[in-house]
Design a protein around this motif. Structure first.
Motif, mmCIF file in Angstrom:
data_model
loop_
_atom_site.group_PDB
_atom_site.id
_atom_site.type_symbol
_atom_site.label_atom_id
_atom_site.label_comp_id
_atom_site.label_asym_id
_atom_site.label_seq_id
_atom_site.Cartn_x
_atom_site.Cartn_y
_atom_site.Cartn_z
ATOM 1 N N ARG A 1 87.171 106.332 17.825
ATOM 2 C CA ARG A 1 86.248 107.454 17.622
ATOM 3 C C ARG A 1 84.824 107.093 18.031
ATOM 4 O O ARG A 1 84.053 107.939 18.450
ATOM 5 C CB ARG A 1 86.240 107.867 16.147
ATOM 6 N N ALA A 2 84.491 105.826 17.906
ATOM 7 C CA ALA A 2 83.157 105.369 18.294
ATOM 8 C C ALA A 2 83.013 105.271 19.813
ATOM 9 O O ALA A 2 81.940 104.960 20.317
ATOM 10 C CB ALA A 2 82.872 104.004 17.667
ATOM 11 N N ARG A 3 84.092 105.559 20.537
ATOM 12 C CA ARG A 3 84.108 105.536 22.012
ATOM 13 C C ARG A 3 83.500 104.245 22.559
ATOM 14 O O ARG A 3 82.524 104.264 23.315
ATOM 15 C CB ARG A 3 83.395 106.747 22.585
ATOM 16 N N PRO A 4 84.069 103.116 22.187
ATOM 17 C CA PRO A 4 83.540 101.854 22.693
ATOM 18 C C PRO A 4 83.880 101.687 24.172
ATOM 19 O O PRO A 4 84.782 102.330 24.684
ATOM 20 C CB PRO A 4 84.284 100.816 21.847
ATOM 21 N N ALA A 5 83.120 100.810 24.839
ATOM 22 C CA ALA A 5 83.388 100.514 26.252
ATOM 23 C C ALA A 5 84.485 99.466 26.301
ATOM 24 O O ALA A 5 84.231 98.275 26.411
ATOM 25 C CB ALA A 5 82.123 100.008 26.931
ATOM 26 N N LEU A 6 85.738 99.926 26.211
ATOM 27 C CA LEU A 6 86.867 98.998 26.151
ATOM 28 C C LEU A 6 87.196 98.451 27.530
ATOM 29 O O LEU A 6 87.157 99.173 28.521
ATOM 30 C CB LEU A 6 88.104 99.718 25.590
ATOM 31 N N THR A 7 87.543 97.166 27.555
ATOM 32 C CA THR A 7 88.012 96.576 28.803
ATOM 33 C C THR A 7 89.494 96.885 28.953
ATOM 34 O O THR A 7 90.144 97.384 28.011
ATOM 35 C CB THR A 7 87.826 95.060 28.791
ATOM 36 N N VAL A 8 90.045 96.565 30.130
ATOM 37 C CA VAL A 8 91.471 96.775 30.365
ATOM 38 C C VAL A 8 92.277 95.950 29.361
ATOM 39 O O VAL A 8 93.254 96.432 28.766
ATOM 40 C CB VAL A 8 91.829 96.370 31.814
ATOM 41 N N LEU A 9 91.838 94.726 29.116
ATOM 42 C CA LEU A 9 92.531 93.847 28.166
ATOM 43 C C LEU A 9 92.475 94.442 26.762
ATOM 44 O O LEU A 9 93.469 94.414 26.021
ATOM 45 C CB LEU A 9 91.875 92.453 28.176
ATOM 46 N N GLY A 10 91.332 95.008 26.392
ATOM 47 C CA GLY A 10 91.183 95.612 25.077
ATOM 48 C C GLY A 10 92.132 96.785 24.894
ATOM 49 O O GLY A 10 92.778 96.933 23.849
ATOM 50 N N ILE A 11 92.233 97.634 25.925
ATOM 51 C CA ILE A 11 93.124 98.793 25.831
ATOM 52 C C ILE A 11 94.582 98.341 25.735
ATOM 53 O O ILE A 11 95.366 98.866 24.941
ATOM 54 C CB ILE A 11 92.924 99.727 27.036
ATOM 55 N N ASN A 12 94.953 97.345 26.539
ATOM 56 C CA ASN A 12 96.326 96.842 26.476
ATOM 57 C C ASN A 12 96.627 96.215 25.118
ATOM 58 O O ASN A 12 97.736 96.337 24.581
ATOM 59 C CB ASN A 12 96.572 95.825 27.597
ATOM 60 N N ALA A 13 95.629 95.545 24.533
ATOM 61 C CA ALA A 13 95.824 94.917 23.227
ATOM 62 C C ALA A 13 96.055 95.979 22.150
ATOM 63 O O ALA A 13 96.934 95.830 21.291
ATOM 64 C CB ALA A 13 94.613 94.046 22.873
ATOM 65 N N LEU B 1 98.158 101.976 30.829
ATOM 66 C CA LEU B 1 97.248 101.317 31.768
ATOM 67 C C LEU B 1 97.977 100.177 32.449
ATOM 68 O O LEU B 1 97.898 99.985 33.664
ATOM 69 C CB LEU B 1 96.028 100.793 31.007
ATOM 70 N N SER B 2 98.746 99.402 31.638
ATOM 71 C CA SER B 2 99.520 98.295 32.188
ATOM 72 C C SER B 2 100.994 98.639 32.066
ATOM 73 O O SER B 2 101.557 98.606 30.975
ATOM 74 C CB SER B 2 99.232 96.999 31.422
ATOM 75 N N TYR B 3 101.630 99.012 33.202
ATOM 76 C CA TYR B 3 103.040 99.381 33.117
ATOM 77 C C TYR B 3 103.896 98.169 32.811
ATOM 78 O O TYR B 3 104.973 98.286 32.238
ATOM 79 C CB TYR B 3 103.499 100.073 34.398
ATOM 80 N N ARG B 4 103.415 96.969 33.152
ATOM 81 C CA ARG B 4 104.195 95.752 32.870
ATOM 82 C C ARG B 4 104.370 95.584 31.365
ATOM 83 O O ARG B 4 105.445 95.171 30.894
ATOM 84 C CB ARG B 4 103.484 94.526 33.444
ATOM 85 N N LEU B 5 103.333 95.922 30.589
ATOM 86 C CA LEU B 5 103.430 95.808 29.136
ATOM 87 C C LEU B 5 104.526 96.721 28.613
ATOM 88 O O LEU B 5 105.371 96.322 27.804
ATOM 89 C CB LEU B 5 102.082 96.164 28.503
ATOM 90 N N HIS B 6 104.544 97.973 29.079
ATOM 91 C CA HIS B 6 105.557 98.912 28.590
ATOM 92 C C HIS B 6 106.944 98.557 29.085
ATOM 93 O O HIS B 6 107.926 98.749 28.375
ATOM 94 C CB HIS B 6 105.179 100.347 29.007
ATOM 95 N N VAL B 7 107.056 98.021 30.311
ATOM 96 C CA VAL B 7 108.360 97.550 30.795
ATOM 97 C C VAL B 7 108.858 96.430 29.884
ATOM 98 O O VAL B 7 110.014 96.439 29.441
ATOM 99 C CB VAL B 7 108.262 97.052 32.263
ATOM 100 N N ALA B 8 107.973 95.492 29.565
ATOM 101 C CA ALA B 8 108.366 94.363 28.711
ATOM 102 C C ALA B 8 108.776 94.856 27.324
ATOM 103 O O ALA B 8 109.771 94.376 26.755
ATOM 104 C CB ALA B 8 107.203 93.370 28.594
ATOM 105 N N LEU B 9 108.025 95.832 26.776
ATOM 106 C CA LEU B 9 108.345 96.326 25.436
ATOM 107 C C LEU B 9 109.663 97.094 25.442
ATOM 108 O O LEU B 9 110.455 96.981 24.504
ATOM 109 C CB LEU B 9 107.207 97.211 24.923
ATOM 110 N N ILE B 10 109.899 97.895 26.484
ATOM 111 C CA ILE B 10 111.155 98.651 26.543
ATOM 112 C C ILE B 10 112.326 97.689 26.698
ATOM 113 O O ILE B 10 113.372 97.837 26.036
ATOM 114 C CB ILE B 10 111.122 99.675 27.700
#
Lengths: 123, 275
Positions: B65-77, B121-130
């Motif tokens: 909600r605070a709309r932080p400037a998230l990095t790609v790593l932050g969003i994936n985390a 954002l990272s399809y590899r993460l979702h492939v690994a989770l699936i």
């Protein structure tokens, strides 16, 4: 017989230069008009043998196509030549191409080309 | 002054919006499951897992909600933090005797399609989770079968097929997103090039009359005609009109990131080849 020429161009200086050039080349008189209205009021159109018309006569004003159409309504018997710097696929240039018995010259045109227009149909 | 704003990246913005939706689903889904488990007197550990996961999701909601400037790593985390706990709660749930009547392979199938439909954002993460969820489902099937649970005869093949379809859906969504990106880029380039072409033609149109006056005036002078007032005025006015064109272009100077290729802009007319 030397030709009488009318020049219609919204750039009055250019119109006068063209007239001066044609006079030097042997035209039997040349008059320059900045718009269709000015040409209408002058009453000179019917006496001309050659009309050199700028295709674009200013935003929101009758174009060179409209001038040519008015001349045809008057049964103008002289030659109509369009002068333009627009691209060949510009709508006004395309409309000019569709008109029969007209010629289109690209700006800048030279004195030799103007001389050819004057000599035109001379025997 | 340094530019402290993060450049707009549509993929990152879309991923952050997807995370917010994921948070809603996680909190609501877990609280509903928690309500069901309470009525079935399920083990406390499972309830704590679900509640903790919901609280984590709520915390992520207030962070986003605070709309932080998230990095790609932050969003994936954050993406992983929302999804990975399900792997734990599904495994724990299938070992609870009071939940024996539940189809423990249903929730994994539902989750797999959910993760495949949300383009991450990272399809590899979702492939690994699936893939991880699929392997866990097979392990659940094996354990349930060993415990004598009554599973449909179509298992584990239906589970394998479902996860294969979920992975295919994810790959298809990724490819479609890449194609959409290319289409947007091509359309943008086309629009920009069209605007540039119109600008160039407009400049040419504006330059034509002064060029015509210069052409005629110079040819008249060459042929010995006197430099009349009209000729001089025509030449002067032509210079003024071309100078006005020059001034029009000054506002574009700030947009050019000058590099070596931009430094040499000479036409053949200005530098004719040596004869």
């Amino acid at each position: 017989m030397a030709k009488r020429v009318i020049v219609i161009d919204d750039d009055e200086q250019l119109g006068q230069l063209i007239c001066q050039s044609l006079s030097m080349l042997g035209a039997n008189g040349c008059l320059s008009f900045p718009s269709l209205d000015a040409l209408r009021k002058s009453g000179e159109a019917a006496r001309a043998d050659l009309a050199i018309i700028d295709i674009n006569l200013g935003a929101g004003k009758p174009s060179g196509i409209d001038v040519a159409a008015w001349l045809h309504e008057l049964d103008f018997e002289g030659k109509i030549v369009f002068l333009t710097g627009h691209a060949r696929n510009h709508p006004l240039v395309r409309a000019a191409c569709d008109l029969a018995t007209t010629e289109i010259l690209q700006k800048p045109t030279s004195l030799d080309t103007l001389a050819r227009l004057l000599e035109g149909d001379r025997g | 002054m340094a530019n402290t704003q993060r450049p707009y990246d549509p993929d990152t913005e879309a991923a952050q919006r997807a995370l917010v939706h994921g948070v809603y689903l996680t909190v609501i889904g877990n609280l509903l499951m928690l309500a069901v488990l309470l009525t079935l007197a399920a083990p406390v550990m499972l309830q704590v897992l679900l509640l903790g996961h919901a609280v984590l999701a709520a915390g992520i909601f207030f962070l986003l909600r605070a709309r932080p400037a998230l990095t790609v790593l932050g969003i994936n985390a954050i993406d992983a933090a929302l999804i990975v706990p399900y792997l734990g709660s599904i495994w724990v749930a299938q070992g609870v005797p009071t939940l024996a009547a539940f189809d423990h392979l249903f929730a994994p199938k539902l989750l797999a399609f959910g993760w495949a439909m949300v383009v991450p954002l990272s399809y590899r993460l979702h492939v690994a989770l699936i893939v991880g969820l699929g392997l866990e489902s097979l392990a659940i099937w094996y354990r349930q079968t060993a415990m004598g649970a009554a599973l449909p005869a179509t298992e584990p093949w239906f589970t394998i097929l479902t996860f294969w379809m979920a992975l295919s859906l994810l790959v298809l969504r990724i490819k479609q997103r890449n194609i959409d990106h290319q289409v947007v880029e091509l359309r943008t380039r086309t629009a920009v090039l069209t605007e540039i072409a119109v600008l160039f033609l407009r400049v040419r149109d504006l330059a034509n009359s002064p060029l015509q006056k210069i052409t005629l005036a110079s040819e008249l002078l060459e042929r010995g005609q006197p430099a009349s007032a009209e000729v001089i005025a025509g030449l002067r006015q032509s210079v003024v009109e071309i100078q006005a064109l020059h001034a029009q272009f000054q506002r574009y100077e700030q947009f050019v990131p000058w590099n070596a290729t931009h430094l040499t802009l000479e036409t053949d007319a200005a530098n004719p080849p040596a004869k």
